[in-house]
Design a protein around this motif. Structure first.
Motif, short mmCIF file in Angstrom:
data_model
loop_
_atom_site.label_atom_id
_atom_site.label_comp_id
_atom_site.label_asym_id
_atom_site.label_seq_id
_atom_site.Cartn_x
_atom_site.Cartn_y
_atom_site.Cartn_z
N HIS A 86 -0.44 4.98 0.43
CA HIS A 86 -1.46 4.11 -0.17
C HIS A 86 -1.99 4.75 -1.44
O HIS A 86 -1.57 4.42 -2.53
CB HIS A 86 -2.59 3.83 0.85
CG HIS A 86 -3.66 2.93 0.34
ND1 HIS A 86 -4.99 3.11 0.63
CD2 HIS A 86 -3.58 1.84 -0.47
CE1 HIS A 86 -5.69 2.16 0.02
NE2 HIS A 86 -4.86 1.38 -0.64
N LEU A 87 -2.91 5.72 -1.28
CA LEU A 87 -3.47 6.36 -2.47
C LEU A 87 -3.29 7.87 -2.48
O LEU A 87 -3.95 8.58 -3.23
CB LEU A 87 -4.97 6.01 -2.61
CG LEU A 87 -5.27 4.53 -2.87
CD1 LEU A 87 -6.75 4.28 -2.96
CD2 LEU A 87 -4.59 4.04 -4.15
N GLY A 88 -2.41 8.35 -1.62
CA GLY A 88 -1.99 9.74 -1.72
C GLY A 88 -2.76 10.78 -0.93
O GLY A 88 -2.51 11.98 -1.08
N CYS A 89 -3.69 10.37 -0.04
CA CYS A 89 -4.40 11.37 0.78
C CYS A 89 -3.40 12.05 1.72
O CYS A 89 -2.40 11.45 2.08
CB CYS A 89 -5.47 10.70 1.61
SG CYS A 89 -6.82 10.07 0.62
N CYS A 126 -0.11 10.10 1.72
CA CYS A 126 -0.12 8.72 2.19
C CYS A 126 0.47 7.81 1.10
O CYS A 126 0.24 8.03 -0.10
CB CYS A 126 -1.56 8.31 2.49
SG CYS A 126 -1.76 6.61 3.00
N PRO A 168 -3.87 -0.06 5.12
CA PRO A 168 -3.54 -0.49 3.75
C PRO A 168 -2.23 0.01 3.14
O PRO A 168 -1.78 -0.58 2.16
CB PRO A 168 -4.73 0.02 2.93
CG PRO A 168 -5.39 1.06 3.74
CD PRO A 168 -5.05 0.80 5.17
N PRO A 169 -1.57 1.06 3.66
CA PRO A 169 -0.35 1.50 2.96
C PRO A 169 0.67 0.36 2.86
O PRO A 169 0.88 -0.38 3.82
CB PRO A 169 0.20 2.64 3.83
CG PRO A 169 -0.99 3.15 4.55
CD PRO A 169 -1.88 1.97 4.79
N CYS A 217 -3.96 8.60 8.35
CA CYS A 217 -4.54 8.96 7.06
C CYS A 217 -6.07 8.89 7.17
O CYS A 217 -6.61 7.87 7.58
CB CYS A 217 -4.04 8.01 5.98
SG CYS A 217 -4.81 8.34 4.39
N CYS A 241 -8.30 8.73 4.89
CA CYS A 241 -9.04 8.05 3.81
C CYS A 241 -9.38 6.60 4.14
O CYS A 241 -10.53 6.21 4.06
CB CYS A 241 -8.25 8.14 2.51
SG CYS A 241 -8.24 9.82 1.86
N HIS A 242 -8.37 5.80 4.48
CA HIS A 242 -8.66 4.38 4.71
C HIS A 242 -8.03 3.89 6.01
O HIS A 242 -7.81 2.70 6.19
CB HIS A 242 -8.16 3.52 3.55
CG HIS A 242 -8.52 4.07 2.21
ND1 HIS A 242 -7.62 4.74 1.40
CD2 HIS A 242 -9.70 4.09 1.55
CE1 HIS A 242 -8.23 5.13 0.29
NE2 HIS A 242 -9.49 4.77 0.36
N GLY A 243 -7.68 4.83 6.88
CA GLY A 243 -7.18 4.43 8.20
C GLY A 243 -5.72 4.00 8.24
O GLY A 243 -5.30 3.33 9.19
N GLY A 244 -4.95 4.38 7.26
CA GLY A 244 -3.52 4.07 7.30
C GLY A 244 -2.84 4.80 8.46
O GLY A 244 -3.23 5.91 8.82
FE1 FES Z 1 -4.16 6.57 3.04
FE2 FES Z 1 -5.59 4.84 1.71
S1 FES Z 1 -4.92 6.78 1.07
S2 FES Z 1 -4.84 4.69 3.72
#
Ligand code: FES
Length: 196
Positions: A131-134, A129, A164-165, A147, A149-152
């Motif tokens: 955003h933070l790489g999930c 992702c 959030p991405p 994603c 992790c945070h719904g991206g």
């Molecule tokens: Fe994917 Fe945060 S790591 S939305």
């Protein structure tokens, strides 16, 4: 000549021992030795602190002269593995891996095969992702990468959809050769070298 109140074996009458004979060190000499020791310890600590600050800076300055990790064209397999109109998970061996890396040497990615203006084209997305790489997952039903992790969310072409991405998915450079799909692997794509 001995005086009457002075006896030959009186300890008070004996001369005081000096340091050179293994006796007590005079206070002034002791102070000076302690000062020298503290000075040496201080210099030593300064050298250590200087090395801790200086070495990373020297490493950074020299890094531009060091050869970068090699990029390599790596096959993802025969084109038949990726039918037109599908998005499939693939993986490739990291060209910079070591024998003891085991399964972690395999890097997953998403391959999209589609048709545009009568031409067959591919997109190969990094699984991480933006955003933070999930690791993102492809959902055929909704035609979205999601994603956990945070719904991206990303559209089928990897562009940003929601959450959030800050951007779309990163893409690998690719080419087709001898009926095989190849990507440029070695480093994960970033803003500096992505096609998107
Ligand atoms: Fe994917 Fe945060 S790591 S939305």
């Amino acid at each position: 000549m001995e005086t009457p109140d002075m006896k030959p074996d009186d300890p008070a009458a004996e001369p005081k021992p000096c340091a050179c004979q293994g006796g007590a060190v005079p206070p002034e000499a002791e102070k000076s030795t302690r000062r020298e020791l503290m000075l040496k310890v201080g210099i030593g600590l300064n050298v250590v602190a200087g090395a801790m600050i200086g070495l990373p800076l020297i490493g950074y300055a020299l890094s531009s002269f060091v050869q970068k990790m090699p990029l390599a064209w790596i096959t993802l397999g025969a084109l038949e593995k990726f039918p037109v109109g599908t998005t499939r998970l693939a993986s490739y061996p990291n060209p910079n891996s070591r024998p003891w890396d085991g399964d972690t040497a395999m890097i997953p990615c998403w391959v999209r095969h589609f048709e545009e203006n009568g031409e067959q084209r591919f997109q190969v997305f990094a699984i991480n992702c933006a955003h933070l790489g999930c690791p993102v997952r492809w959902f055929e039903e909704s035609q979205l990468f999601l994603c956990p992790c945070h719904g991206g969310a990303y559209y089928a072409d990897g562009s940003y959809a929601a959450g959030p991405p800050p951007r779309g998915l990163y893409e690998y450079e690719y080419k087709v050769e001898n009926n095989e799909l190849l990507i440029k692997g070695g480093v994960l794509p970033t803003l500096a070298d992505t096609n998107v």
